[in-house]
Design an enzyme around this catalytic site. Sequence first.
Site, PDB file in Angstrom:
ATOM      1  N   ASN A 245      22.094  29.023  51.554  1.00 22.68           N
ATOM      2  CA  ASN A 245      23.454  29.296  51.089  1.00 22.68           C
ATOM      3  C   ASN A 245      24.265  29.767  52.293  1.00 22.68           C
ATOM      4  OD1 ASN A 245      22.626  29.507  48.006  1.00 22.68           O
ATOM      5  ND2 ASN A 245      21.245  30.796  49.194  1.00 22.68           N
ATOM      6  N   THR A 246      25.553  29.517  52.256  1.00 22.84           N
ATOM      7  CA  THR A 246      26.388  29.951  53.387  1.00 22.84           C
ATOM      8  C   THR A 246      27.845  29.650  53.097  1.00 22.84           C
ATOM      9  OG1 THR A 246      24.742  29.717  55.160  1.00 22.84           O
ATOM     10  CG2 THR A 246      27.004  29.442  55.797  1.00 22.84           C
ATOM     11  N   THR A 247      28.720  30.557  53.519  1.00 24.95           N
ATOM     12  CA  THR A 247      30.153  30.267  53.572  1.00 24.95           C
ATOM     13  C   THR A 247      30.565  30.277  55.035  1.00 24.95           C
ATOM     14  OG1 THR A 247      30.559  31.224  51.388  1.00 24.95           O
ATOM     15  CG2 THR A 247      32.446  31.026  52.870  1.00 24.95           C
TER      16      THR A 247
END
Length: 340
Positions: A245-247
């Site tokens: 996951n990552t923004t």
Amino acid sequence: MHPFDQKLALASCITDVAGLCVGHAQMQRRATGCSVVLVPEGACAAVDVRGAAPGTRETDLLTPGNLVESVHAIALCGGSAFGLEAATGVMRWLEAHGYGLQTGAAQVPIVPAAVLYDLLLGDARIRPDAQCGYDACEAAMHAKASSGQRPLAQGNVGAGSGALVGKIFGADRAMRGGIGSASITLEGTTVGALIACNAVGDVRHPYQGHLLAGARQTADSRVMVDAYERLLAGEAPMPVIAGTNTTIGVIATNTTLAKPQLQRLAMAGHDGLARTITPVHTMSDGDTLFALSTRQQTQSPGMLVLTAMANEAVALATMRAVLHATDYQDAQTWAPAAAH
């Protein structure tokens, strides 16, 4: 209605910052892609990484005190670590068009990059490659040439093509994430943001606090649950692999700033993420924000105002990323693939 809610109806985006252009490219056989912020003439840049599992390239040179002062593009990519290959295509485009750091023997384009994990959708063997990065540059220049003809695409395009959010209780209960953009302008100074949201957490309205996208009650439900509230009540999350996951995103301004100031701008941008994503900056996320100055003007409202503008632009861009995303009930576009 909160005054800033009106901005949702506006076409403001990072391309309002003079001196840059943005392009998206997608792979044809899977929901993944690349988004490029192109500054061929060079821009001062910095970075701030808050997530515990980042996937990045060329970030050390952005540290204040290190030698290189200008970058020529920033690439945001899907495909997890494989997607960093797209930055090579961005370098090839810049070199072919005569841009880069003059080193004597050659011009070397400087292209920092960050990736997000979107391998859950479709065939994980298909991920952004060098051609995808090259195509994103071509798209950026085409958009610049036709400026004013259409707004910057948002949602499930470019780096946001295969993004999901709300995976705390399993990817089958997630919703589509995406990529969004926004800008704030005060007396000639503009701060814009481009955010690809693939968070493990939920996405909220930054002013009203209600959920916009995130974990759902069941895999076939349209009803969201407040994952943060459930966690605090003692409900156990599903095991989540670090880095899945990552923004990631870019903050840009037209006012002239140095690396230390840009680093503070990137840090302030993470406050915008914290207003919209819960939880944020987790051990399973690789949250990374770049900040760049196109140095188009010396006029500045000061760092206090600039950091507030960065916070606001990031919050709006993150909200737009999920509001422009594909309906999560479209099984053909969002349903996670079987485990590989």
